[in-house]
Enzyme design. Sequence first.
Site, PDB file in Angstrom:
ATOM      1  N   SER A   1       0.879  -1.218   0.195  1.00 36.04           N
ATOM      2  CA  SER A   1       0.028   0.084   0.085  1.00 36.04           C
ATOM      3  C   SER A   1       0.923   1.126  -0.110  1.00 36.04           C
ATOM      4  CB  SER A   1      -0.778  -0.004   1.400  1.00 36.04           C
ATOM      5  OG  SER A   1      -1.528   1.542   1.474  1.00 36.04           O
TER       6      SER A   1
ATOM      7  N   TYR B   1      -2.255  -1.950  10.019  1.00 37.33           N
ATOM      8  CA  TYR B   1      -2.292  -2.210   8.535  1.00 37.33           C
ATOM      9  C   TYR B   1      -1.051  -1.581   8.099  1.00 37.33           C
ATOM     10  CZ  TYR B   1      -3.850  -0.742   3.786  1.00 37.33           C
ATOM     11  OH  TYR B   1      -3.790  -0.619   2.195  1.00 37.33           O
TER      12      TYR B   1
HETATM   13  N1  LIG Z   1      -8.427   0.282  -2.309  1.00 37.38           N
HETATM   14  C1  LIG Z   1      -7.597   1.022  -1.996  1.00 37.38           C
HETATM   15  O1  LIG Z   1      -7.692   2.289  -2.097  1.00 37.38           O
HETATM   16  C2  LIG Z   1      -6.137   0.283  -1.665  1.00 37.38           C
HETATM   17  C3  LIG Z   1      -5.052   1.046  -1.664  1.00 37.38           C
HETATM   18  C4  LIG Z   1      -3.808   0.443  -1.443  1.00 37.38           C
HETATM   19  C5  LIG Z   1      -3.725  -1.150  -1.037  1.00 37.38           C
HETATM   20  N2  LIG Z   1      -4.845  -1.810  -1.297  1.00 37.38           N
HETATM   21  C6  LIG Z   1      -4.765  -3.020  -1.165  1.00 37.38           C
HETATM   22  O2  LIG Z   1      -5.236  -3.873  -2.106  1.00 37.38           O
HETATM   23  C7  LIG Z   1      -5.678  -5.110  -1.675  1.00 37.38           C
HETATM   24  C8  LIG Z   1      -7.118  -5.320  -2.315  1.00 37.38           C
HETATM   25  O3  LIG Z   1      -8.175  -4.555  -1.861  1.00 37.38           O
HETATM   26  P1  LIG Z   1      -9.270  -3.891  -2.668  1.00 37.38           P
HETATM   27  O4  LIG Z   1      -8.927  -2.585  -3.003  1.00 37.38           O
HETATM   28  O5  LIG Z   1      -9.760  -4.712  -4.027  1.00 37.38           O
HETATM   29  O6  LIG Z   1     -10.757  -3.737  -1.352  1.00 37.38           O
HETATM   30  P2  LIG Z   1     -11.873  -4.732  -1.412  1.00 37.38           P
HETATM   31  O7  LIG Z   1     -12.289  -4.436   0.017  1.00 37.38           O
HETATM   32  O8  LIG Z   1     -12.774  -4.376  -2.464  1.00 37.38           O
HETATM   33  O9  LIG Z   1     -11.379  -6.277  -1.708  1.00 37.38           O
HETATM   34  C9  LIG Z   1     -10.523  -7.048  -0.522  1.00 37.38           C
HETATM   35  C10 LIG Z   1     -11.019  -8.251  -0.751  1.00 37.38           C
HETATM   36  O10 LIG Z   1     -10.399  -9.197   0.188  1.00 37.38           O
HETATM   37  C11 LIG Z   1     -11.384 -10.142   0.884  1.00 37.38           C
HETATM   38  N3  LIG Z   1     -10.746 -10.261   2.098  1.00 37.38           N
HETATM   39  C12 LIG Z   1     -10.603  -9.507   3.281  1.00 37.38           C
HETATM   40  N4  LIG Z   1     -10.137 -10.371   4.267  1.00 37.38           N
HETATM   41  C13 LIG Z   1      -9.765 -11.419   3.967  1.00 37.38           C
HETATM   42  C14 LIG Z   1      -9.638 -12.892   4.673  1.00 37.38           C
HETATM   43  N5  LIG Z   1      -9.329 -12.541   5.902  1.00 37.38           N
HETATM   44  N6  LIG Z   1      -9.548 -13.667   3.783  1.00 37.38           N
HETATM   45  C15 LIG Z   1     -10.060 -13.895   2.711  1.00 37.38           C
HETATM   46  N7  LIG Z   1     -10.562 -12.971   1.849  1.00 37.38           N
HETATM   47  C16 LIG Z   1     -10.531 -11.554   2.539  1.00 37.38           C
HETATM   48  C17 LIG Z   1     -12.737  -9.399   0.974  1.00 37.38           C
HETATM   49  O11 LIG Z   1     -13.636 -10.180   0.984  1.00 37.38           O
HETATM   50  C18 LIG Z   1     -12.647  -8.622  -0.598  1.00 37.38           C
HETATM   51  O12 LIG Z   1     -13.199  -9.446  -1.575  1.00 37.38           O
HETATM   52  C19 LIG Z   1      -5.944  -4.940  -0.096  1.00 37.38           C
HETATM   53  O13 LIG Z   1      -4.694  -5.950   0.458  1.00 37.38           O
HETATM   54  C20 LIG Z   1      -5.658  -3.745   0.080  1.00 37.38           C
HETATM   55  O14 LIG Z   1      -5.001  -3.310   1.639  1.00 37.38           O
HETATM   56  C21 LIG Z   1      -6.177  -1.061  -1.322  1.00 37.38           C
END
Ligand SMILES: NC(=O)c1ccc[n+]([C@@H]2O[C@H](COP(=O)([O-])OP(=O)(O)OC[C@H]3O[C@@H](n4cnc5c(N)ncnc54)[C@H](O)[C@@H]3O)[C@@H](O)[C@H]2O)c1
Length: 286
Positions: free
Chosen positions: A149, A170
């Site tokens: 991130s 986080y």
């Molecule tokens: N969206 C942002 O702004 C952003 C920015 C930087 C990093 N990220 C990272 O990107 C990755 C994906 O996130 P996203 O943006 O698609 O958000 P999102 O919340 O849409 O997707 C996350 C997915 O992970 C699943 N999940 C969560 N905990 C879990 C667990 N314990 N076991 C199995 N599945 C689990 C959720 O059900 C969901 O489908 C994450 O690691 C997040 O930290 C996101």
Amino acid sequence: MPRMQDRVVFVTGAARGQGRAHAVRVAKEGADVIGVDICEDIKTNGYSMATPEDLDETARQVRDAGGRMLSVRADVRDRQAVIDAVQRGVGEFGRLDGVVAQAGICPLGTDDPHAFMDAFTVDFVGVVNAVEAALPHLSEGASIVATGSLAALLPGATDNPANGAGGLGYSLAKRMIGSFINDLAVVLGPKGIRANAVHPTNCNTEMLNSDIMYRIFRPDLDAPTREDALAAFPAMTGMGVPFVEPEDVADMVLFLLSDESRYVTGMQMRVDAGGYVRSRPQQPTF
Ligand SMILES: NC(=O)c1ccc[n+]([C@@H]2O[C@H](COP(=O)([O-])OP(=O)(O)OC[C@H]3O[C@@H](n4cnc5c(N)ncnc54)[C@H](O)[C@@H]3O)[C@@H](O)[C@H]2O)c1
């Protein structure tokens, strides 16, 4: 020739958002997918997790893209469940070539100590579990990608104690992903297996589009809306955009999984529209 022809990729957090984009992107390039998602809420996390229907929708989109997907509901904190899912997938598809360890939560805005533990165990231990489950099946040419991130790389962003205990968990988890990937690349290099991290800035998924995030970006308002937050989101980029799309991150993930990056390993690849270089500590890192 498709870039992932006849390969098999294991994706955690596959039900929606970036995980879905990665699954569909590799399927378009000829891969089959082992897709894992928790598909139920985590109490300390202020926005909902994906649903079983979301996971079905990813599988449908993978099929439409020409691939097959084994869908498994599992919590990445449960190492045995992750091992079982990967074993089932390898049994079904016959091999494993890539890992995208990217299931994640961001439980900001609460002082509950469990938010700290949940963030750390999902976001870091979950990545370790995914790699551990995959390793016995990976051989020369395989590629591991873990999602970090940008916000966690910037001191004072998610690690600001004002954002709550979950933000500290986080940040710790995501920074450790960076170190874990560096060392993993060293350890696996002699076997011809690569490991890289991807660090997205704001990404247009449900994690960002949540009331919790709107409040973090607009602490000056009592009940900020998405429109209010949109005015503040560009602070996390250097190109004036509020966020990147999941498909922008998927393009980087595809590159890292494919042979086009065959000598790229131990890298911290930011898909951040210039967010890091704009706000980075001026010394001593690049
Ligand atoms: N969206 C942002 O702004 C952003 C920015 C930087 C990093 N990220 C990272 O990107 C990755 C994906 O996130 P996203 O943006 O698609 O958000 P999102 O919340 O849409 O997707 C996350 C997915 O992970 C699943 N999940 C969560 N905990 C879990 C667990 N314990 N076991 C199995 N599945 C689990 C959720 O059900 C969901 O489908 C994450 O690691 C997040 O930290 C996101």
